[in-house]
Write a protein that holds these residues in place. Structure first.
Motif, mmCIF file in Angstrom:
data_model
loop_
_atom_site.group_PDB
_atom_site.id
_atom_site.type_symbol
_atom_site.label_atom_id
_atom_site.label_comp_id
_atom_site.label_asym_id
_atom_site.label_seq_id
_atom_site.Cartn_x
_atom_site.Cartn_y
_atom_site.Cartn_z
ATOM 1 N N GLN A 267 59.610 75.253 17.204
ATOM 2 C CA GLN A 267 58.757 75.847 16.171
ATOM 3 C C GLN A 267 59.086 75.245 14.809
ATOM 4 N N GLY A 268 60.376 75.073 14.533
ATOM 5 C CA GLY A 268 60.783 74.437 13.285
ATOM 6 C C GLY A 268 60.359 72.983 13.235
ATOM 7 N N PHE A 269 60.468 72.295 14.362
ATOM 8 C CA PHE A 269 60.055 70.897 14.443
ATOM 9 C C PHE A 269 58.561 70.772 14.160
ATOM 10 N N ASN A 270 57.753 71.605 14.811
ATOM 11 C CA ASN A 270 56.305 71.563 14.612
ATOM 12 C C ASN A 270 55.935 71.913 13.167
ATOM 13 N N ALA A 271 56.654 72.855 12.558
ATOM 14 C CA ALA A 271 56.408 73.207 11.157
ATOM 15 C C ALA A 271 56.714 72.009 10.258
ATOM 16 N N ALA A 272 57.800 71.308 10.539
ATOM 17 C CA ALA A 272 58.148 70.120 9.758
ATOM 18 C C ALA A 272 57.086 69.040 9.932
ATOM 19 N N LEU A 273 56.569 68.875 11.149
ATOM 20 C CA LEU A 273 55.515 67.875 11.369
ATOM 21 C C LEU A 273 54.267 68.189 10.551
ATOM 22 N N VAL B 210 58.332 62.288 21.729
ATOM 23 C CA VAL B 210 57.368 62.026 20.658
ATOM 24 C C VAL B 210 57.205 60.557 20.267
ATOM 25 N N VAL B 211 58.210 59.729 20.460
ATOM 26 C CA VAL B 211 58.096 58.320 20.064
ATOM 27 C C VAL B 211 57.027 57.641 20.928
ATOM 28 N N GLY B 212 56.132 56.923 20.247
ATOM 29 C CA GLY B 212 55.040 56.239 20.941
ATOM 30 C C GLY B 212 53.756 57.054 21.005
ATOM 31 N N ARG B 213 53.787 58.268 20.467
ATOM 32 C CA ARG B 213 52.600 59.124 20.504
ATOM 33 C C ARG B 213 51.955 59.235 19.131
ATOM 34 N N ASP B 214 50.651 59.488 19.132
ATOM 35 C CA ASP B 214 49.902 59.730 17.912
ATOM 36 C C ASP B 214 50.394 61.031 17.276
ATOM 37 N N LEU B 215 50.603 61.017 15.977
ATOM 38 C CA LEU B 215 51.140 62.178 15.271
ATOM 39 C C LEU B 215 50.308 63.431 15.512
ATOM 40 N N ASP B 216 48.985 63.293 15.549
ATOM 41 C CA ASP B 216 48.116 64.454 15.744
ATOM 42 C C ASP B 216 48.175 65.032 17.154
ATOM 43 N N PRO C 31 43.614 54.448 10.426
ATOM 44 C CA PRO C 31 44.639 55.484 10.519
ATOM 45 C C PRO C 31 44.380 56.618 9.522
ATOM 46 N N ASP C 32 44.764 57.813 9.910
ATOM 47 C CA ASP C 32 44.640 58.973 9.043
ATOM 48 C C ASP C 32 45.855 59.103 8.132
ATOM 49 N N TYR C 33 46.970 58.495 8.537
ATOM 50 C CA TYR C 33 48.230 58.658 7.827
ATOM 51 C C TYR C 33 48.763 57.297 7.377
ATOM 52 N N GLY C 34 49.434 57.312 6.244
ATOM 53 C CA GLY C 34 50.037 56.088 5.734
ATOM 54 C C GLY C 34 51.273 55.710 6.532
ATOM 55 N N ALA D 114 53.545 54.237 12.104
ATOM 56 C CA ALA D 114 52.825 52.968 12.005
ATOM 57 C C ALA D 114 51.491 53.177 12.707
ATOM 58 N N ALA D 115 50.393 53.088 11.951
ATOM 59 C CA ALA D 115 49.043 53.295 12.485
ATOM 60 C C ALA D 115 48.931 54.628 13.215
ATOM 61 N N ASP D 116 49.467 55.680 12.617
ATOM 62 C CA ASP D 116 49.441 57.060 13.137
ATOM 63 C C ASP D 116 50.365 57.298 14.323
ATOM 64 N N ILE D 117 51.068 56.277 14.782
ATOM 65 C CA ILE D 117 51.959 56.405 15.936
ATOM 66 C C ILE D 117 53.391 56.613 15.443
ATOM 67 N N VAL D 118 54.079 57.568 16.060
ATOM 68 C CA VAL D 118 55.479 57.808 15.730
ATOM 69 C C VAL D 118 56.302 56.689 16.363
ATOM 70 N N THR D 119 56.974 55.912 15.524
ATOM 71 C CA THR D 119 57.800 54.817 16.028
ATOM 72 C C THR D 119 59.274 55.183 16.046
ATOM 73 N N ASP D 120 59.640 56.238 15.303
ATOM 74 C CA ASP D 120 61.023 56.705 15.293
ATOM 75 C C ASP D 120 61.024 58.149 14.811
ATOM 76 N N VAL D 121 61.974 58.922 15.298
ATOM 77 C CA VAL D 121 62.128 60.310 14.869
ATOM 78 C C VAL D 121 63.600 60.670 14.916
ATOM 79 N N SER D 122 64.025 61.454 13.948
ATOM 80 C CA SER D 122 65.378 61.996 13.994
ATOM 81 C C SER D 122 65.331 63.444 13.523
ATOM 82 N N VAL D 123 66.200 64.240 14.099
ATOM 83 C CA VAL D 123 66.294 65.663 13.770
ATOM 84 C C VAL D 123 67.712 65.929 13.300
ATOM 85 N N THR D 124 67.824 66.607 12.163
ATOM 86 C CA THR D 124 69.123 66.961 11.610
ATOM 87 C C THR D 124 69.332 68.460 11.771
#
Length: 132
Positions: free
Chosen positions: A117-123, A96-102, A36-39, A63-73
């Motif tokens: 655009q804000g979501f992508n900037a946060a990512l 996005v859940v179940g997809r590789d972050l990259d 994985p590239d990400y912790g 988990a292993a670069d895969i998004v397992t959960d996401v929340s937006v405030t």
């Protein structure tokens, strides 16, 4: 004449290696060690967007670069913007859940064209935090 200048700028200066002359060990080394590239863990960031900066909070669990959960405030105070941010927040997990972050780059979603655009900037900020 412009074409010849462009072509001559592509030539390798004397003594420099071209892509075909790079030593084997440099070309055989993968960019990533295969893991994985990400912790793994939960990461949060703010994402700003628009001419009058609006923002949203994003929390992602990896988990292993895969998004397992996401929340937006949502942070909007304008009723129309707040409604769009809330609709976006409700719709984004299914995208996005179940997809590789990259691989994630959210475009217009749930009627919102700015919030992604804000979501992508946060990512991008989250990637920097989680990068090994």
């Amino acid at each position: 004449m412009a074409a010849s200048a462009a072509l001559s700028s592509c030539a390798s200066p004397a003594g420099q290696l071209t892509a075909n002359e790079v030593p084997d060990q440099a070309t055989d080394t993968p960019a990533s060690p295969g893991g994985p590239d990400y912790g793994d863990g939960q990461y949060s960031a703010e994402g700003q967007y628009g001419g009058l900066p609006s923002s949203i909070g994003v929390t992602v669990t990896l988990a292993a670069d895969i998004v397992t959960d996401v929340s937006v405030t949502p942070h909007a105070t304008d009723p129309t913007s707040l409604d769009l941010q809330k609709r976006f927040a409700a719709a984004v997990p299914s995208v996005v859940v179940g997809r590789d972050l990259d691989e994630i780059n959210v475009d217009r979603l749930a009627g919102s064209s700015g919030t992604p655009q804000g979501f992508n900037a946060a990512l991008e900020r989250i990637k920097a935090q989680a990068n090994r």
